[in-house]
Motif scaffolding. Structure first.
Motif, PDB file in Angstrom:
ATOM      1  N   ALA A  42      -2.377 -14.695  -1.277  1.00  0.00           N
ATOM      2  CA  ALA A  42      -3.779 -14.978  -1.582  1.00  0.00           C
ATOM      3  C   ALA A  42      -3.953 -16.447  -1.951  1.00  0.00           C
ATOM      4  O   ALA A  42      -4.942 -17.084  -1.584  1.00  0.00           O
ATOM      5  CB  ALA A  42      -4.255 -14.075  -2.708  1.00  0.00           C
ATOM      6  N   THR A  74      -0.026  -9.368   0.959  1.00  0.00           N
ATOM      7  CA  THR A  74      -0.846  -8.188   0.717  1.00  0.00           C
ATOM      8  C   THR A  74      -1.923  -8.125   1.800  1.00  0.00           C
ATOM      9  O   THR A  74      -2.308  -9.156   2.375  1.00  0.00           O
ATOM     10  CB  THR A  74      -1.524  -8.242  -0.667  1.00  0.00           C
ATOM     11  OG1 THR A  74      -2.185  -9.509  -0.823  1.00  0.00           O
ATOM     12  CG2 THR A  74      -0.491  -8.081  -1.774  1.00  0.00           C
ATOM     13  N   ASP A  97      -5.081  -7.924   1.821  1.00  0.00           N
ATOM     14  CA  ASP A  97      -6.322  -8.660   1.607  1.00  0.00           C
ATOM     15  C   ASP A  97      -6.242 -10.114   2.070  1.00  0.00           C
ATOM     16  O   ASP A  97      -7.271 -10.775   2.219  1.00  0.00           O
ATOM     17  CB  ASP A  97      -6.719  -8.623   0.127  1.00  0.00           C
ATOM     18  CG  ASP A  97      -5.680  -9.291  -0.764  1.00  0.00           C
ATOM     19  OD1 ASP A  97      -4.490  -9.007  -0.598  1.00  0.00           O
ATOM     20  OD2 ASP A  97      -6.072 -10.074  -1.652  1.00  0.00           O
ATOM     21  N   ASP A 145      -5.563 -11.115   4.975  1.00  0.00           N
ATOM     22  CA  ASP A 145      -6.262 -11.136   6.267  1.00  0.00           C
ATOM     23  C   ASP A 145      -7.737 -11.491   6.073  1.00  0.00           C
ATOM     24  O   ASP A 145      -8.297 -12.344   6.771  1.00  0.00           O
ATOM     25  CB  ASP A 145      -6.102  -9.762   6.924  1.00  0.00           C
ATOM     26  CG  ASP A 145      -6.797  -9.636   8.271  1.00  0.00           C
ATOM     27  OD1 ASP A 145      -6.988 -10.650   8.957  1.00  0.00           O
ATOM     28  OD2 ASP A 145      -7.126  -8.485   8.641  1.00  0.00           O
ATOM     29  N   GLN A 146      -8.376 -10.854   5.097  1.00  0.00           N
ATOM     30  CA  GLN A 146      -9.796 -11.099   4.821  1.00  0.00           C
ATOM     31  C   GLN A 146     -10.020 -12.496   4.245  1.00  0.00           C
ATOM     32  O   GLN A 146     -11.005 -13.173   4.574  1.00  0.00           O
ATOM     33  CB  GLN A 146     -10.337 -10.052   3.853  1.00  0.00           C
ATOM     34  CG  GLN A 146     -11.815 -10.181   3.549  1.00  0.00           C
ATOM     35  CD  GLN A 146     -12.691 -10.031   4.786  1.00  0.00           C
ATOM     36  OE1 GLN A 146     -12.635  -8.991   5.451  1.00  0.00           O
ATOM     37  NE2 GLN A 146     -13.469 -11.048   5.124  1.00  0.00           N
ATOM     38  N   THR A 177     -11.952  -8.312  10.789  1.00  0.00           N
ATOM     39  CA  THR A 177     -10.869  -9.289  10.800  1.00  0.00           C
ATOM     40  C   THR A 177      -9.916  -9.003  11.968  1.00  0.00           C
ATOM     41  O   THR A 177      -9.887  -7.883  12.505  1.00  0.00           O
ATOM     42  CB  THR A 177     -10.057  -9.235   9.499  1.00  0.00           C
ATOM     43  OG1 THR A 177      -9.332  -7.991   9.456  1.00  0.00           O
ATOM     44  CG2 THR A 177     -10.960  -9.356   8.278  1.00  0.00           C
ATOM     45  N   GLN A 220      -7.738  -5.998  11.195  1.00  0.00           N
ATOM     46  CA  GLN A 220      -8.444  -4.725  11.346  1.00  0.00           C
ATOM     47  C   GLN A 220      -8.594  -4.350  12.815  1.00  0.00           C
ATOM     48  O   GLN A 220      -8.423  -3.191  13.194  1.00  0.00           O
ATOM     49  CB  GLN A 220      -9.821  -4.815  10.678  1.00  0.00           C
ATOM     50  CG  GLN A 220      -9.763  -4.883   9.162  1.00  0.00           C
ATOM     51  CD  GLN A 220     -11.103  -5.246   8.539  1.00  0.00           C
ATOM     52  OE1 GLN A 220     -11.944  -5.899   9.168  1.00  0.00           O
ATOM     53  NE2 GLN A 220     -11.309  -4.821   7.302  1.00  0.00           N
TER      54      GLN A 220
END
Length: 364
Positions: free
Chosen positions: A260, A281, A283, A285-286, A345, A348
């Motif tokens: 992150a 983790t 997240d 990706d986002q 994303t 996803q």
């Protein structure tokens, strides 16, 4: 390069079932622990899915800090192979194996043959290829005690080192991402940072250099860096690529380098590399997506090696294999188009494609 053992800090490494890093809809079918006292072999084979075909994946020989780290790695990697095979469209499931130990000290022919005998007991449900710490020569030896191995040397009837085809697939994925970001599949004049100069990273440097990219590199192994600089004097070595002013970041070492924190600071517009499990983790990706950074999911970009060894089983020509690997460009382009059209994303989008194919395979 982040040591694999540190990937386990956020989860309970003592857990086998109901782990926080697992998907209850797609659990592992089998996890096999292999130990041979005569040779010192300690290995774990993870068979995630055989829905679309036998589980194929490399054997990683690595000095894990503890057995929990080794288990976490094999579970994550085998699941990734299921998704990789599904998106690549090959008739294979996902598996992976790890041998615990330092290959420079623990690897012997007797140990590799003992490992092959364990693979043979699985009756073809798992097929081994190479990975970090194992070579085509090692696979030749493993192949003395099992037929369920691919990636052997050409003299042993295999297709040899899969590094070049893996690198070619990453390069094609990178070109597709460049088209999405800059409007053309051209990396000439772009600055690309390659992290990790092993079998794949070094080949990727060659492709980038031949296509006019400015290349910066790093590796924990100073000799690997020296070899690249000796071959390409205009390549620049740095300590920390992710913080450099680069256009493309190519993680090609071990996983978990995209956290992150690093995702919030990275200066590259494209992240595309050969390393497995690049995100610390999910997240991340986002975070990258919200910052306008195009991340090509690792299991999509690095499928070239899988395509090569999968084709050993159907006796394809080298020209056919290369054509299939080059088509990773089209796969990534379609994936990024879906990302834009559905406001999701890249991770996803890739997961949706893979899971749809796995569900369809269950029905058929």
């Amino acid at each position: 390069m982040t040591p694999t053992s540190t990937l386990t800090t956020a989860i309970d490494t003592t857990a086998v079932f109901d782990r926080k890093d697992s998907n209850p809809e797609f659990p592992h079918e089998q996890v096999i622990f292999c130990e041979d006292s005569a040779t010192g072999l300690r290995a774990i084979i993870g068979i995630h899915s055989t829905v679309l075909g036998p589980a194929l994946g490399g054997t990683r020989f690595y000095p894990y800090a503890d057995h929990g780290s080794a288990l976490t790695d094999v579970l994550r990697l085998s699941r990734g192979m299921t998704y990789k095979a599904a998106v690549a469209g090959v008739a294979l499931g996902g598996g992976k194996a790890v041998i615990i130990g330092d290959p420079a000290q623990a690897k012997t022919n007797d140990l590799l043959r003992a490992y092959g005998r364990f693979i043979e007991t699985l009756s073809g449900h798992y097929i081994s290829a190479g990975d970090i710490g194992t070579s085509s020569d090692d696979l030749d030896i493993i192949g003395q005690t099992t037929d369920h191995v691919v990636g052997r040397s050409a003299t042993a009837g295999g297709s040899g080192n899969s590094g070049p085809m893996t690198a070619l697939g990453v390069f094609q994925a990178m070109r597709a991402a460049a088209t999405s970001v800059w409007g053309e599949p051209n990396l000439s004049g772009r600055t690309v940072g390659v992290e990790g100069l092993g079998k794949v990273g070094s080949e990727l440097v060659s492709l980038l250099h031949a296509n006019g990219a400015r290349v910066v590199v790093t590796d924990v192994n100073s000799h690997a860096v020296e070899r690249i600089i000796a071959k390409y004097p205009d390549v620049t070595a740095v300590k920390n690529i992710a913080s450099c002013e680069i256009d493309v970041y190519a993680p090609c070492a071990l996983g978990g380098t995209l956290t992150a924190s690093s995702a919030g600071q990275i200066k590259a517009r494209v992240v595309c590399g050969a390393a497995n499990n690049q995100l610390w983790t999910p997240d991340v990706d986002q975070i990258l997506h919200s910052r306008g950074v195009v991340w090509v999911p690792d299991y999509v970009a690095n499928a070239g090696g899988l395509i090569q060894v999968a084709n050993e089983r159907v006796s394809s020509t080298p020209e056919s294999v290369r054509s299939q690997v080059e088509s990773i460009y089209d796969t990534v382009q379609a994936l990024l188009d879906q990302t834009s059209a559905e406001s999701i994303t890249p991770g996803q989008a890739a997961d949706l494609i893979a899971e749809q194919r796995i569900r369809a395979g269950r029905i058929s």
